[in-house]
Design a protein around this motif. Structure first.
Motif, short mmCIF file in Angstrom:
data_model
loop_
_atom_site.label_atom_id
_atom_site.label_comp_id
_atom_site.label_asym_id
_atom_site.label_seq_id
_atom_site.Cartn_x
_atom_site.Cartn_y
_atom_site.Cartn_z
N UNK A 48 0.85 -1.21 0.00
CA UNK A 48 0.00 0.00 0.00
C UNK A 48 0.87 1.25 0.00
N UNK A 49 1.95 1.23 0.78
CA UNK A 49 2.87 2.37 0.83
C UNK A 49 3.48 2.63 -0.55
N UNK A 50 3.86 1.57 -1.24
CA UNK A 50 4.45 1.71 -2.58
C UNK A 50 3.41 2.16 -3.59
N UNK A 51 2.21 1.60 -3.51
CA UNK A 51 1.14 1.89 -4.46
C UNK A 51 0.65 3.33 -4.32
N UNK A 52 0.53 3.77 -3.09
CA UNK A 52 0.13 5.14 -2.83
C UNK A 52 -1.34 5.45 -3.09
N UNK A 53 -2.15 4.42 -3.30
CA UNK A 53 -3.57 4.60 -3.56
C UNK A 53 -4.36 3.64 -2.68
N UNK A 54 -5.66 3.86 -2.61
CA UNK A 54 -6.53 3.02 -1.78
C UNK A 54 -6.52 1.57 -2.24
N UNK A 55 -6.47 0.69 -1.27
CA UNK A 55 -6.62 -0.76 -1.48
C UNK A 55 -7.73 -1.22 -0.53
N UNK A 56 -8.72 -1.89 -1.06
CA UNK A 56 -9.87 -2.33 -0.26
C UNK A 56 -9.85 -3.85 -0.15
N UNK A 57 -9.99 -4.34 1.08
CA UNK A 57 -10.04 -5.78 1.32
C UNK A 57 -11.45 -6.29 1.03
N UNK A 58 -11.58 -7.12 -0.02
CA UNK A 58 -12.88 -7.74 -0.34
C UNK A 58 -13.11 -8.95 0.54
N UNK A 59 -12.04 -9.70 0.77
CA UNK A 59 -12.14 -10.94 1.52
C UNK A 59 -10.79 -11.22 2.15
N UNK A 60 -10.78 -11.41 3.45
CA UNK A 60 -9.56 -11.79 4.17
C UNK A 60 -9.80 -13.16 4.78
N UNK A 61 -9.84 -13.20 6.11
CA UNK A 61 -10.10 -14.48 6.79
C UNK A 61 -11.47 -15.02 6.40
N UNK A 62 -11.51 -16.33 6.19
CA UNK A 62 -12.78 -17.03 5.95
C UNK A 62 -12.82 -18.28 6.82
N UNK A 63 -13.91 -18.44 7.53
CA UNK A 63 -14.12 -19.70 8.24
C UNK A 63 -14.28 -20.79 7.18
N UNK A 64 -14.08 -22.06 7.55
CA UNK A 64 -14.28 -23.13 6.55
C UNK A 64 -15.66 -23.08 5.89
N UNK A 73 -11.22 -22.80 -2.63
CA UNK A 73 -10.64 -24.15 -2.66
C UNK A 73 -10.46 -24.66 -1.23
N UNK A 74 -10.52 -25.99 -1.02
CA UNK A 74 -10.42 -26.54 0.33
C UNK A 74 -9.10 -26.24 1.04
N UNK A 75 -8.06 -25.91 0.28
CA UNK A 75 -6.75 -25.61 0.88
C UNK A 75 -6.49 -24.10 0.95
N UNK A 76 -7.51 -23.28 0.79
CA UNK A 76 -7.35 -21.83 0.74
C UNK A 76 -6.64 -21.27 1.97
N UNK A 77 -5.65 -20.42 1.70
CA UNK A 77 -4.94 -19.75 2.80
C UNK A 77 -5.81 -18.71 3.49
N UNK A 78 -6.96 -18.37 2.90
CA UNK A 78 -7.91 -17.46 3.57
C UNK A 78 -8.33 -18.06 4.92
N UNK A 79 -8.48 -19.37 4.98
CA UNK A 79 -8.95 -20.02 6.22
C UNK A 79 -7.89 -19.98 7.32
N UNK A 80 -6.65 -19.71 6.94
CA UNK A 80 -5.57 -19.60 7.93
C UNK A 80 -5.23 -18.14 8.24
N UNK A 81 -5.92 -17.21 7.60
CA UNK A 81 -5.63 -15.80 7.81
C UNK A 81 -4.38 -15.35 7.08
N UNK A 82 -4.01 -16.07 6.03
CA UNK A 82 -2.78 -15.78 5.30
C UNK A 82 -3.04 -15.19 3.91
#
Length: 140
Positions: A48-64, A73-82
């Motif tokens: 974000x610092x390099x981009x210098x413009x707004x970045x909006x989180x559509x989806x971060x952590x997801x429960x299973x 996908x069943x192995x999505x890193x979203x479920x680990x908060x990554x």
């Protein structure tokens, strides 16, 4: 509000419209919260610092359950908060900037297929593969 960095909060990294609409809990656990903090500090905020413009989180952590409902996908890193899906003025430009920056990342998947327009970013400490990928229907 739990501010992690100048531009990112824990709440936005764990918000889910699908969870709210379906009344499903989507609360990250201790490990997932720690991973979201690393994601924001090590990847999202420096980018974000390099981009210098707004970045909006559509989806971060997801429960299973939320991940299943959104077609993740069943192995999505979203479920680990990554992982987080980011919308911005120009996701393609953001992906190119990330690659040039040398910042550590696991995957940068561009979704620009006429229906979607965002960049999936993941950070997997110690296992970052620096994969630059394109969703089906997205030209490199």
């Amino acid at each position: 509000m739990t501010r992690i960095t100048k531009n990112f909060t824990l709440e936005e990294l764990s918000h889910s419209n699908t969870a709210k609409a379906k009344n499903i809990p989507n609360e990250p656990g201790t490990v997932e919260k720690a991973n979201l903090v690393k994601l924001a500090i090590c990847l999202l905020q420096p980018l974000r610092n390099l981009y210098g413009k707004t970045m909006v989180v559509n989806s971060g952590y997801r429960s299973p359950e939320v991940n299943r409902l959104v077609g993740g996908v069943p192995t999505s890193l979203h479920m680990q908060g990554k992982a987080a899906d980011i919308s911005c003025e120009n996701p393609r430009e953001l992906q190119k900037l990330l690659v040039r920056s040398g910042l550590p990342f696991d995957q940068a998947i561009l979704y620009d297929d006429g229906r979607n327009n965002f960049l999936h970013l993941s950070f997997n400490e110690g296992k970052n593969r620096k994969q630059v990928l394109y969703s089906k229907g997205t030209r490199p």
